[in-house]
Design a protein around this motif. Structure first.
Motif, PDB file in Angstrom:
ATOM      1  N   UNK A   1      10.732  17.093  72.286  1.00  0.00           N
ATOM      2  CA  UNK A   1      10.282  17.890  71.138  1.00  0.00           C
ATOM      3  C   UNK A   1      10.177  19.392  71.384  1.00  0.00           C
ATOM      4  N   UNK A   2       9.621  19.877  72.503  1.00  0.00           N
ATOM      5  CA  UNK A   2       9.554  21.339  72.669  1.00  0.00           C
ATOM      6  C   UNK A   2      10.925  22.009  72.651  1.00  0.00           C
ATOM      7  N   UNK A   3      11.926  21.370  73.216  1.00  0.00           N
ATOM      8  CA  UNK A   3      13.266  21.959  73.212  1.00  0.00           C
ATOM      9  C   UNK A   3      13.862  21.955  71.797  1.00  0.00           C
ATOM     10  N   UNK A   4      13.681  20.860  71.074  1.00  0.00           N
ATOM     11  CA  UNK A   4      14.214  20.777  69.712  1.00  0.00           C
ATOM     12  C   UNK A   4      13.590  21.835  68.814  1.00  0.00           C
ATOM     13  N   UNK A   5      12.263  21.959  68.873  1.00  0.00           N
ATOM     14  CA  UNK A   5      11.582  22.903  67.991  1.00  0.00           C
ATOM     15  C   UNK A   5      11.913  24.343  68.385  1.00  0.00           C
ATOM     16  N   UNK A   6      12.011  24.627  69.695  1.00  0.00           N
ATOM     17  CA  UNK A   6      12.367  25.983  70.112  1.00  0.00           C
ATOM     18  C   UNK A   6      13.747  26.364  69.566  1.00  0.00           C
ATOM     19  N   UNK A   7      14.694  25.427  69.614  1.00  0.00           N
ATOM     20  CA  UNK A   7      16.020  25.723  69.053  1.00  0.00           C
ATOM     21  C   UNK A   7      15.938  26.007  67.558  1.00  0.00           C
ATOM     22  N   UNK A   8      15.127  25.224  66.836  1.00  0.00           N
ATOM     23  CA  UNK A   8      14.963  25.458  65.398  1.00  0.00           C
ATOM     24  C   UNK A   8      14.355  26.827  65.132  1.00  0.00           C
ATOM     25  N   UNK A   9      13.372  27.211  65.919  1.00  0.00           N
ATOM     26  CA  UNK A   9      12.721  28.514  65.730  1.00  0.00           C
ATOM     27  C   UNK A   9      13.701  29.655  66.005  1.00  0.00           C
TER      28      UNK A   9
END
Length: 729
Positions: A132-140
């Motif tokens: 999750x942290x990697x996925x959300x960072x990419x979205x941001x």
């Protein structure tokens, strides 16, 4: 993110990322590994300090290599994220997008491998919390890229206006709108930076079996650096607005805009504007909104010099039409007026829809009439008084909750004849009056006309003869009514019905061309009491034709007239002459065949001892007898067409060797057998066909069809029955 007893609880900023349950993912251990390996190969240039150290795990012997691969992939994703942050700072939108895509492309394969680890080891020590942290960072980062792109677009728009020598009021409004959007975008960019920092810190704090595999990295430093980018972009645009835009010096400017220049009575006029003096926005100043010289409302400018207003158009017919709208203000001792804007006010358009169930009914049928009142947006208008006009007689009605009203009329009550229906809405503020179109409904007695032809194929010298019947609904046959007969739309005759409603006709068709035509019988009602009806039949006119047969030419001008003699030429050259000639040819053939048989019979006589009598032909020319032995049946286990064809061939060869005593050797090919059979007088076509079909079935490797099986069977039977010529002894 909070951590308790080594367990991560992750909440994502704008959205919550949920990992799919293991049952929804691929169970193949090789597929995720292959995808991950491919992703690593693609991302090889990004690798710099990927972790390669072994991460302790309770089932490391089973899943250790997969865990190392996941860590390597996520570290590669971090490298790509760092490159994307650098590109964002340099305002290189294209490069930033490429690196964001590269970082995101590694997350899903890593998640798939983690699911496989769970399946194999039955435990993954919270490895699913890595994703999750990697996925959300990419979205941001993707969202920040979009905001940065919009900021660059706004900057280019302002630069384009700054190149003008004098700014117009519309351009001034566009610049001011850009200022408002810039503030909103900058606020979103700073908020996104805060969110990215949260997820970067969570990535750094992630552990796998007490190890921190994702540090050191430059994520936090590069994200913090983006704040300098937002500040720099804001300063550049502010400088353009203040110094680049050609604001009018020593000029007091009042800009006005409205949302919509076309309104209906009762709608609200909304708008706003800006107040500037020498390029500086003036706040806290009163602005009066004036329509047709009368102040209707007052607004106050905010800290950005902007003001907004709303004014509801009164429900008064005097407001229908065009109006001038402008704003006035006083700054210090100076008065300023905006440009005049024109607005148009009108009634709310309405429409009345009138429907009837049928345009023609009989006295025993019912008619349903429905009226529907709608506003300009096709929304129903309930509770409004309207008027229904039927043949000039008016009656008021009130629309129901669906904006409609419905009536049922009996045909007998309406009366015979044509009736006019119309619905009218007289209009109530703010709605405009309207009315439906006039709907015409006829009440009459249906009639039914049937037409019959004695023959639909006739020669031009004949007459078209037929009859018909005219009946009415629930009444006796219609007598003494005129029926109009027409051929292909051209009236040829009028006939009258008798007491039984029947009529008959005979039409001369000598002047009508050969071909197919349509006869139509039409009853046109003499008054409104009866309903018209019609019926049609098709017929063909044929003429004697002389076919161009290849075996006998037509003799032009041959015409035998009078009685039976007139028909004689048609036996040989007319429409059915084909059958006459076939019969003649058949008779000639039978005669010739009889003569041939009678002539060859002495050659076929054989003495009782099998020795030819004196004067007989050589034995090589004597036809061999036909088969007398019953033919073998094909075995049921031969199913495919190829097997059946091969069986027919070998069965025929066996027959020729045994019954016909033909010297066919076992080493002869099928084409050698065919040549031998042709030389012995067997039918060439059948011999060639069985050889070709056998070659296809035995050697070509392609599949034969059932139709080819039937051909093989037929040719084999033909060869058996022909007999050929007996070999010489």
């Amino acid at each position: 993110m909070s951590c308790a007893n080594g367990t991560f609880i992750i909440t994502i900023g704008r959205s919550t990322t949920e990992m799919s349950p293991p049952s929804e993912r691929s169970r193949s251990g090789l597929l995720p590994l292959a995808l991950a390996t491919l992703a690593l190969v693609i991302a090889t240039p990004l690798l710099s300090t990927s972790s390669t150290a072994e991460i302790p795990h309770e089932n490391y012997d089973l899943v250790g290599s997969d865990i190392d691969l996941v860590i390597a992939m996520l570290n590669t994703s971090i490298r790509a994220s760092e490159e994307s942050l650098r590109a964002l700072y340099e305002q290189d939108v294209e490069a930033a997008q490429t690196q964001i895509n590269a970082a995101a492309s590694l997350v899903d394969p890593a998640a798939a491998i983690i699911d496989e680890i769970e399946d194999v080891a039955a435990s993954h020590d919270h490895l699913s919390l890595l994703i999750p942290p990697f996925s959300v960072l990419n979205d941001e980062m993707q969202y920040f890229l979009e905001l940065e792109g919009r900021m660059l677009e706004i900057k280019n728009e302002i630069i384009a206006i700054a190149t003008e020598t004098e700014i117009s009021d519309p351009d001034a409004i566009a610049v001011i709108d850009s200022i408002r959007e810039i503030n909103s975008v900058l606020s979103d960019m700073n908020g996104t930076i805060d969110d990215m920092l949260v997820w970067a810190e969570r990535i750094n704090s992630l552990t796998v079996a007490d190890a921190h595999p994702f540090v050191p990295n430059e994520l936090i430093e590069l994200i913090e650096r983006l704040r300098d980018l937002t500040t720099s972009m804001h300063e550049d645009i502010a400088e353009l607005i203040e110094e680049g835009i050609p604001w009018q010096d020593d000029r007091l400017v009042l800009l006005l805009w409205v949302e919509d220049s076309e309104l209906f009575l009762g709608e609200t006029l909304r708008g706003g504007g800006y107040l500037l003096e020498n390029g500086t926005f003036i706040s806290g100043n009163d602005v009066n909104i004036t329509i047709n010289g009368f102040a209707v409302t007052t607004a106050v400018t905010n800290e950005e010099g902007a003001f907004s207003f709303s004014f509801m158009i009164p429900l008064n017919t005097s407001w229908v039409g065009s109006h001038e709208v402008y704003a006035t203000a006083r700054v210090s001792a100076t008065a300023v007026t905006s440009d005049i804007l024109l607005i148009t006010v009108s009634f709310v358009p309405t429409k009345m829809v009138l429907r009837v169930s049928n345009s023609t009914i009989s006295p025993s049928e019912s008619l349903i009439v429905e009226a529907l009142l709608l506003c300009e947006s096709d929304e129903p208008l309930p509770g409004f008084e309207c008027v229904l006009n039927v043949d000039g007689n008016e009656s008021e009605f009130l629309t129901d909750e669906d904006g409609s009203s419905r009536w049922t009329y009996d045909g007998m009550d309406l009366g015979m004849g044509t009736h006019a229906f119309r619905a009218v809405f007289l209009g109530v503020l703010p709605y405009a009056p309207c009315e439906s179109g006039e709907m015409m409904v006829t009440v009459d007695v249906p009639t039914y006309l049937t037409l019959n032809l004695f023959s639909d194929r006739l020669r031009a010298s004949y007459s078209l003869v037929g009859d018909g019947t005219l009946m009415a609904d629930a009444s006796p046959p219609l007598a003494e009514q005129r029926i109009t007969l027409s051929i292909d739309g051209v009236v040829v005759m009028n006939v009258s019905t008798n007491a039984d409603g029947k009529f008959a006709f005979s039409i001369d068709i000598a002047d009508i061309a050969a071909g197919t035509h349509t006869l139509t019988a039409r009853f046109t009602a003499p008054d409104l009491y009866w309903r018209g009806s019609e019926d049609s039949k098709r017929f063909s006119i044929i003429t004697p034709t002389y076919s161009d047969y290849p075996f006998f030419p037509w003799i032009p001008g041959w015409d035998v007239g009078g009685g039976f003699g007139e028909q004689i030429p048609y036996l040989f050259f007319g429409e059915y002459a084909y059958f006459t000639w076939l019969f003649i040819i058949l008779v000639i053939g039978m005669v010739i065949k009889t003569l041939q048989v009678r002539k060859r019979r002495p050659l076929m006589e054989v003495s009782a001892e099998g020795v030819l009598a004196e004067g007989e032909a050589p034995s090589a020319l004597v036809p061999w007898r036909k088969a007398t032995r019953p033919r073998d049946q094909i075995p049921v286990w031969y199913v495919s067409p190829n097997e059946k064809i091969i069986w027919y061939y070998h069965n025929l060869v066996a027959y020729l060797k045994a019954d016909s005593r033909i010297g066919i050797r076992d080493n002869m090919t099928h084409w050698e057998v065919a040549t031998l059979m042709e030389s012995l007088g067997y039918p060439v076509g059948d011999v060639s066909r069985i050889a070709l079909l056998y070659e296809k079935a035995q050697y070509s490797g392609s599949d034969s069809s059932e139709d080819e099986v039937r051909q093989m069977n037929s040719s084999s039977d033909s060869i058996r029955s022909s007999g050929g010529v007996r070999p010489a002894v």
